[in-house]
Write a protein that holds these residues in place. Structure first.
Motif, PDB file in Angstrom:
ATOM      1  N   LYS A  14      -6.969  -1.689   2.289  1.00 30.77           N
ATOM      2  CA  LYS A  14      -6.345  -0.430   1.874  1.00 30.77           C
ATOM      3  C   LYS A  14      -6.124   0.498   3.060  1.00 30.77           C
ATOM      4  N   SER A  15      -7.059   0.433   4.028  1.00 33.26           N
ATOM      5  CA  SER A  15      -6.921   1.315   5.186  1.00 33.26           C
ATOM      6  C   SER A  15      -5.731   0.941   6.061  1.00 33.26           C
ATOM      7  N   THR A  65      -1.250  -1.534  -1.049  1.00 36.36           N
ATOM      8  CA  THR A  65      -1.088  -0.630  -2.181  1.00 36.36           C
ATOM      9  C   THR A  65      -1.948  -1.081  -3.356  1.00 36.36           C
ATOM     10  N   PRO A  66      -2.224  -0.176  -4.309  1.00 30.20           N
ATOM     11  CA  PRO A  66      -2.980  -0.583  -5.501  1.00 30.20           C
ATOM     12  C   PRO A  66      -2.330  -1.741  -6.256  1.00 30.20           C
ATOM     13  N   VAL A  92      -3.249  -4.909  -4.544  1.00 30.89           N
ATOM     14  CA  VAL A  92      -4.639  -5.275  -4.828  1.00 30.89           C
ATOM     15  C   VAL A  92      -4.742  -5.937  -6.200  1.00 30.89           C
ATOM     16  N   ALA A 123      -8.111  -1.906  -7.853  1.00 33.14           N
ATOM     17  CA  ALA A 123      -6.947  -1.199  -7.318  1.00 33.14           C
ATOM     18  C   ALA A 123      -7.205   0.292  -7.210  1.00 33.14           C
ATOM     19  N   THR A 128     -11.026   3.739  -3.718  1.00 32.25           N
ATOM     20  CA  THR A 128     -10.513   4.411  -2.517  1.00 32.25           C
ATOM     21  C   THR A 128     -11.316   3.968  -1.301  1.00 32.25           C
TER      22      THR A 128
END
Length: 768
Positions: free
Chosen positions: A670-671, A675-676, A679, A757, A760
């Motif tokens: 994610k970093s 994108t969600p 995922v 997803a 964070t």
């Protein structure tokens, strides 16, 4: 022990998903197993109990009074192998008109002169009134159709006396339709003598035949009209149970296998994901044995609860289910003995938790052996290796990066993936088996009949019978002239007696296209007088084969017929003949129904409406499935959905564990911009791969299960299914079940994928 229990209870509360999975899988597996084993036990136990209670006859033999005297029969029965004997009783055959004044009795009935309902053999269950003690009295063999209020009513014998009903009784062996005193039977002109025998060796048909041969040895040739054994009666009464048992056993076995896999999978995942928890327990002073106890208790609590509720649910479902299976003339007596045997409940309550504990033993032993320092220091991410290598190779393809990463994920935990795959395979096999079973039963439910509509002569409206306005020849012309009609055959139904038997035979006549009937499984159709086609259960019940001869009687007439074929029909009283045979026995026979085959594309419903409009005295009925097939398909669908749901929960558990193990990787992805949605695709793809493999392995396994179970179900009903009902695996059905593995996997992975997803980067780093 208190510390172990507190730690296990806390683990049960914390791991709600795993606890729910174990509880649900044991509930479903135990319930189906209880019903299946109860049905297997009930296939013989209720009959054996009732038969022993009534001291029923092993053999009911009928002899010609004109060829052998009662005294000689009594002497012949005094053989070393005979345990007990009742009779000989004089037996008469009386033709009763079919009207509403004869308590449901019509056609050829058997009346026996008997002084006492008890005796050494065949204690008749006199459930209302008393036994006849003087001429002019009769007891009817009725199970529960009438009440004690009917006592005292008159029962008219054609060409004989009018008798007063003094009692209602039931005879499990059905040795007679009515009983009178020995002094009264003479007015009914008995032509046969009935002998009821119990043998010391009654273990098989061959032993019973040998015992009867010993009794009849030395009697005049042709004096034996016929005989029936209790084993044939037992086989007939338990036929429905034997038909239901194989498919329920199949679901029970599949459920147990799924339970073992899921429990082992859940506990194994709990050990892997709870390394630090194990280390903390050991650091607090828990011994290796106590750690083992914590994990075994964590499994045992939901497993015992699931087994208890599954056993209770199985008992509750089995009651009405067994009563539905054991319907028929003997149902009332057998229902008193129906129920789940104690050994079945005991096996479920003790066996299923033991299976779950054994399944959890391997992962729990691993937790026991794990050193505290290693457990506390263990990272959450799996070691790089197999998954990373597969993902790197797939990165060079044109697949989207989220898909290529997802395909490689199952290789990170091969043992976990293998167990999940096995659960999906069993889920797909269950779906495939159920689909094939439904396809077979849908064909069987319509009776295999090539006709589309049955038009019955006469209809009941507002409590009154409405007769057709057309005559028989006019009806055939009318039905043939209606839009959509192709072929028509007339059918008559009349009861006749089989020489040597006490129960009537249903003789169905055919006029027209005689092939418009049940599927022929052996021989050919009857074409001329003296030829009949019999239902397979009728042949097996009477020990007959295609090519053998029978003697049918009606109103003093007798016809010798040859069995030239066998049909798939389940009626063990059914004999079908061409019209000349029927009219030879029953000159005034008339059709009661017409079978109609429609042209391709014609609507059975539209044809039925046209029939009603043409003659209000006709009752058309489109061909369709029956209650038995509907019950099997419905229960199989319910069990399939539950087992598929359990398999999905196994996938769900795997997806949860995988996302928990790879939280750090998810944060890194994610970093750098995943994108969600990507995922979600990656997580679902990782399970969909197992779903595809599950379909490839599960569909053939389901087909094999279908081919093993369905013939045994048919054997329970004493029928043989044609290839068209067993070879159902055509392209449309295969296309329907092929995606089952993917659907199970996606259904189980979707919620964990959405949760992953929504993670964070900050949440992941905070947890680290």
């Amino acid at each position: 022990m208190r510390a172990v229990w507190l730690a296990a209870r806390a683990a049960v509360r914390r791991r709600r998903v795993q606890t729910l999975v174990i509880w649900l899988v044991t509930l479903v597996s135990t319930g189906s197993l209880v019903v299946a084993l109860g049905l297997v036990d009930a296939a013989s136990a209720p009959f054996d109990h009732a038969f022993a209670k009534l001291n029923g006859p092993h053999v009911v033999a009928e002899f010609d009074r004109g060829k052998v005297s009662d005294g000689r029969l009594a002497r012949a029965a005094r053989q070393p192998g005979v345990e007990a004997v009742a009779g000989p009783f004089p037996q008469a055959t009386v033709d009763i008109p079919r009207d509403t004044g004869n308590f449901g009795l019509g056609g050829e009935i058997t009346v026996v002169g008997r002084a006492d309902p008890k005796g050494a053999v065949d204690r008749v269950d006199l459930w209302a009134g008393r036994w006849p003690v003087r001429p002019g009295e009769v007891v009817l063999n009725r199970q529960s159709d009438w009440t004690a209020d009917d006592l005292g009513k008159r029962f008219r014998m054609p060409s004989g006396p009018t008798l007063r009903i003094v009692g209602f009784a039931f005879d499990l062996s059905h040795t007679a339709d009515a009983w009178v005193t020995p002094g009264q039977i003479g007015a009914l002109h008995p032509t046969a003598s009935q002998l009821l025998l119990r043998f010391r060796d009654a273990s098989s048909q061959s032993a019973l035949r040998a015992g009867l041969a010993t009794v009849t040895d030395g009697l005049p040739r042709g004096s034996v009209n016929g005989s029936q054994t209790y084993l044939a009666l037992k086989h007939r009464i338990g036929g429905s149970a034997r038909a239901y048992a194989p498919y329920l056993m199949a679901f029970g076995i599949l459920g147990i296998l799924v339970a073992v896999l899921i429990v082992a999978h859940v506990v194994g995942g709990a050990v892997v994901s709870g390394f630090r928890h194990i280390g903390i327990l050991k650091a607090l002073g828990f011994t290796p044995g106590q750690v083992l106890g914590v994990y075994l208790a964590m499994v045992s609590v939901p497993a015992v609860l699931g087994c208890a509720l599954g056993t209770l649910g199985g008992d509750l479902l089995a009651g009405p289910f067994l009563r539905f299976v054991f319907t028929g003339p003997a149902s009332g007596v057998l229902h008193d003995s129906l129920g789940i045997a104690p050994w079945v409940n005991l096996l479920a309550l003790l066996g299923m938790p033991l299976v779950c504990v054994l399944a959890a033993l391997g992962p729990s032993v691993r937790a026991r052996r794990l050193p505290a320092a290693r457990a506390i220091s263990a990272g959450s991410a799996p070691r790089a290796g197999r998954a990373l290598g597969v993902q790197r190779r797939l990165a060079g393809t044109r697949l989207p990066r989220s898909v290529s990463l997802g395909v490689g994920l199952p290789f990170a935990r091969p043992a976990r993936s293998a167990v999940t795959l096995a659960a999906v395979v069993l889920g797909v096999a269950t779906v495939t088996f159920a689909a094939g079973l439904a396809a077979t039963l849908n064909g069987f439910g319509s009776g295999g009949h090539p006709y589309d509509v049955t038009v019955y002569v006469g209809d009941i409206r507002h409590g009154k019978e409405v007769r057709p306005v057309h005559s028989d020849p006019e009806l055939q012309s009318l039905l043939r002239s209606l839009p959509g009609a192709s072929r028509i055959t007339a059918r008559s139904d009349d009861e006749v007696l089989l020489a040597g038997g006490t129960q009537p035979v249903m003789l169905e006549g055919r006029r027209g296209d005689v092939t418009l009937d049940s599927v022929l499984t052996a021989g050919r159709w009857a074409r001329r007088r003296g030829e009949v086609v019999a239902a397979t259960p009728f042949l097996r019940r009477n020990g007959l084969e295609v090519g053998e001869r029978l003697r049918l009687r009606k109103d003093g007439r007798e016809e010798r017929v040859t069995v030239v074929g066998a049909t798939m029909d389940t009626n063990d009283r059914l004999v079908i003949s061409a019209w000349p045979t029927v009219t030879a026995l029953i000159p005034r026979a008339a059709p009661i129904a017409y079978h109609v085959t429609l042209r391709a594309g014609a609507s059975p419903g539209a044809y039925a409406r046209a029939v009603r409009a043409a003659d209000p005295g006709l009752a058309p009925q489109p061909n369709g499935p029956n209650n038995v097939t509907g019950t099997i398909v419905g229960s199989a669908t319910a069990l399939t959905l539950m087992l598929a749901l359990v398999a999905s929960l196994g996938v769900f558990n795997t997806a949860v564990l995988n996302t928990h193990d790879r939280r750090r990787d998810l944060g890194m992805l994610k970093s750098i911009g995943m994108t969600p949605r990507q995922v979600t695709v990656m997580t679902v793809t990782s399970m969909a791969v197992l779903g595809v493999a599950g379909s490839l392995l599960g569909v053939p396994l389901g087909i094999v299960t279908h081919r093993l179970v369905v013939p045994r179900m048919a054997g329970g009903l004493d029928i043989s299914l044609p290839p068209s009902m067993t070879e159902v695996w055509h392209a449309p059905l295969l296309a329907l079940v092929a995606p089952a593995g993917v659907l199970i996997a996606v259904l189980g992975a979707l919620v964990p994928a959405r949760r992953a997803a929504r993670l964070t980067v900050a949440e992941v780093l905070h947890s680290e």
